[in-house]
Design a protein around this motif. Sequence first.
Motif, PDB file in Angstrom:
ATOM      1  N   UNK A 222      -3.579  -5.616  15.903  1.00 59.05           N
ATOM      2  CA  UNK A 222      -2.250  -5.002  15.856  1.00 59.05           C
ATOM      3  C   UNK A 222      -2.310  -3.551  16.314  1.00 59.05           C
ATOM      4  N   UNK A 223      -3.362  -2.847  15.975  1.00 61.44           N
ATOM      5  CA  UNK A 223      -3.504  -1.473  16.485  1.00 61.44           C
ATOM      6  C   UNK A 223      -3.620  -1.488  18.004  1.00 61.44           C
ATOM      7  N   UNK A 242      -2.237  -1.030   8.013  1.00 60.83           N
ATOM      8  CA  UNK A 242      -2.722  -1.945   9.058  1.00 60.83           C
ATOM      9  C   UNK A 242      -2.798  -1.174  10.370  1.00 60.83           C
ATOM     10  N   UNK A 243      -1.739  -0.450  10.685  1.00 60.10           N
ATOM     11  CA  UNK A 243      -1.788   0.630  11.670  1.00 60.10           C
ATOM     12  C   UNK A 243      -1.650   1.911  10.855  1.00 60.10           C
ATOM     13  N   UNK A 250       4.800   5.293  14.149  1.00 58.32           N
ATOM     14  CA  UNK A 250       5.254   4.848  12.834  1.00 58.32           C
ATOM     15  C   UNK A 250       6.660   5.378  12.567  1.00 58.32           C
ATOM     16  N   UNK A 251       7.609   4.482  12.264  1.00 61.96           N
ATOM     17  CA  UNK A 251       8.996   4.897  12.025  1.00 61.96           C
ATOM     18  C   UNK A 251       9.440   4.569  10.597  1.00 61.96           C
ATOM     19  N   UNK A 252       8.500   4.597   9.655  1.00 60.78           N
ATOM     20  CA  UNK A 252       8.848   4.334   8.262  1.00 60.78           C
ATOM     21  C   UNK A 252       9.926   5.285   7.753  1.00 60.78           C
ATOM     22  N   UNK A 399      -3.991   5.214   5.696  1.00 62.40           N
ATOM     23  CA  UNK A 399      -4.588   5.119   7.026  1.00 62.40           C
ATOM     24  C   UNK A 399      -5.482   3.894   7.159  1.00 62.40           C
ATOM     25  N   UNK A 400      -5.660   3.166   6.076  1.00 63.80           N
ATOM     26  CA  UNK A 400      -6.476   1.953   6.085  1.00 63.80           C
ATOM     27  C   UNK A 400      -5.692   0.807   5.455  1.00 63.80           C
ATOM     28  N   UNK A 401      -5.954  -0.424   5.878  1.00 61.46           N
ATOM     29  CA  UNK A 401      -5.231  -1.564   5.309  1.00 61.46           C
ATOM     30  C   UNK A 401      -5.738  -1.937   3.925  1.00 61.46           C
ATOM     31  N   UNK A 402      -4.878  -2.642   3.193  1.00 59.53           N
ATOM     32  CA  UNK A 402      -5.223  -3.193   1.878  1.00 59.53           C
ATOM     33  C   UNK A 402      -5.631  -2.113   0.884  1.00 59.53           C
ATOM     34  N   UNK A 403      -4.994  -0.953   1.024  1.00 59.43           N
ATOM     35  CA  UNK A 403      -5.247   0.148   0.100  1.00 59.43           C
ATOM     36  C   UNK A 403      -4.036   0.409  -0.788  1.00 59.43           C
TER      37      UNK A 403
END
Length: 552
Positions: A222-223, A242-243, A250-252, A399-403
């Motif tokens: 995905x990145x 995940x990204x 990123x548009x969160x 900045x990392x997945x599953x955190x």
Amino acid sequence: MATVSGAQAVARALKEQGVEVVFGIVGIPVVEVAEAIQAEGIRFVSFRNEQSCSYAASAWGYLNQKPGVCLVVSGPGVVHALAGVVNSQVNAWPLVLLGGSCETALEGAGAFQECRQVEMCRPYAKYSARPQSIAQIPAAVLAAFRHAMVGRPGAAYIDLPADYIQGAAPADAVPSVGPARPVFAQANPADVTAAAELLRSAKSPLVVVGKGAAYARAEREIRALVDKYQAPFLPTPMGKGVVPDAHPRNVSSARSSALQGADVVLLLGARLNWILHFGRRFRADAKIIQVDVHPEELGTNVSVDVALQGHLPLVVQQLVDAIPGPFVPEPDADPFVAGLAQHAHKNAVKQLEKYRSTELPMTYHRAFYEIKQRLPDDVVLVSEGANTMDIARTVYDFQQPRRRLDCATFANMGVGLGFAIAAQIHYPRSRVVAIVGDSAFGFSAMELETAVRSRLPLVVIVINNNGIYFGLGHAEYEQLEQQGRLPTTALTPDIRYELIAEAVGARGRLVRTPDELAAAVEGALAHDGLTLINCLIKPGGYQKLDFAWMAK
């Protein structure tokens, strides 16, 4: 003749499936199973409540991409653990629940804790069964693991009668069945081509990254897709990292504008349920591309233009290979991208104003900001509660997945400490910080003792506003109590939750100001044991319930 007890057959079957840890509570008739599990070198983490240990196993499945295992007693034990079964099934996380049951010869006679457990679990599990004999236990364990992890992950239940556990079978009659193995598939190439054509023609595309992407470990693909295609992306709460949140696409912080402005939406492991407003915020003419491992999920709530069914990392790699490059030659100058960046900047300025609030008691945003500034980059954050979780979603970056773990799709309170315990065992070199509302904390408070006994250096921060959603200060509470008009959402003001931590051998801190909170967080992160911080914030009083996910 060498024999194998039923308990040993269970433990050895779990070992064969690669199980490293089991969460549970022992009692009649599963004590022997837990002892056999330990004899096989598998860690057994003993909890205080079956709901919490089932939640821990559920989170373990999410974090490890293979079933978490929970062992509970018969009857009420399975009833309580059903919470984790349903949680796993709804969130599509792999879980195997092992439940003791009464002796087979006493079924229907009113046996101790007799309960129709197989039937009870079946509506909420992909597999629910009792092996027909001790010799069939390994095959049942294999089937449970295979069902839990293949295709769309979910829950499985195995019923273990007391006479199986305590009985024995010839060793050569109990077979070795080997580990269950996942099956991964790519999407139909013709559908990939159609999706790539839609992406090439998009003027304002949006990539939505769901927690299914985090579970599938699709971060590398995905990145690569985001970097090559350069479209804005929106992570769901547990899709964060995940990204990296620091990625410029990123548009969160411009979530609503992104959802409403996209002409092509690419859903990656994200379901169009309440978290994404059932897809009702998309433009009426938006084209939808949905990628999911579960074919029945494709097209739920909103018709999709291209459905890509398969294992997310494989399918995303197919898309990366199929698209030629950025959706426009100069993405930074694109009106859609620039407009979202402008919205995000405005919202960030408003957020910063909330962070700087000088009110006492503290607001949610000020408390969260003090915590945020002191968390390590590799922190694992568990978020639980109504306002606590909803507001925290907009505050913390990953900045990392599953955190980041929260109440997820099922939105059930009580998961906090179970999730945190599982996460700390999974990430032994990282700090796990659980930020929980005071009401939510009450569901699993005694699991503090589980964490202390297990020597897990959790940091638990109770955001204490004296109530469910909103609470009351002392004067207002006493007045309404005397009038018999105490709101059902009210809890006793300023409960000393930190004393519970001290009672079970942890450190407790009571804080009321930003400086006290900052010092307490720094001290907790420097400490090698468990610390609970009881953070008193503004109660809120009477307010209309209003959460971001409820907005139309």
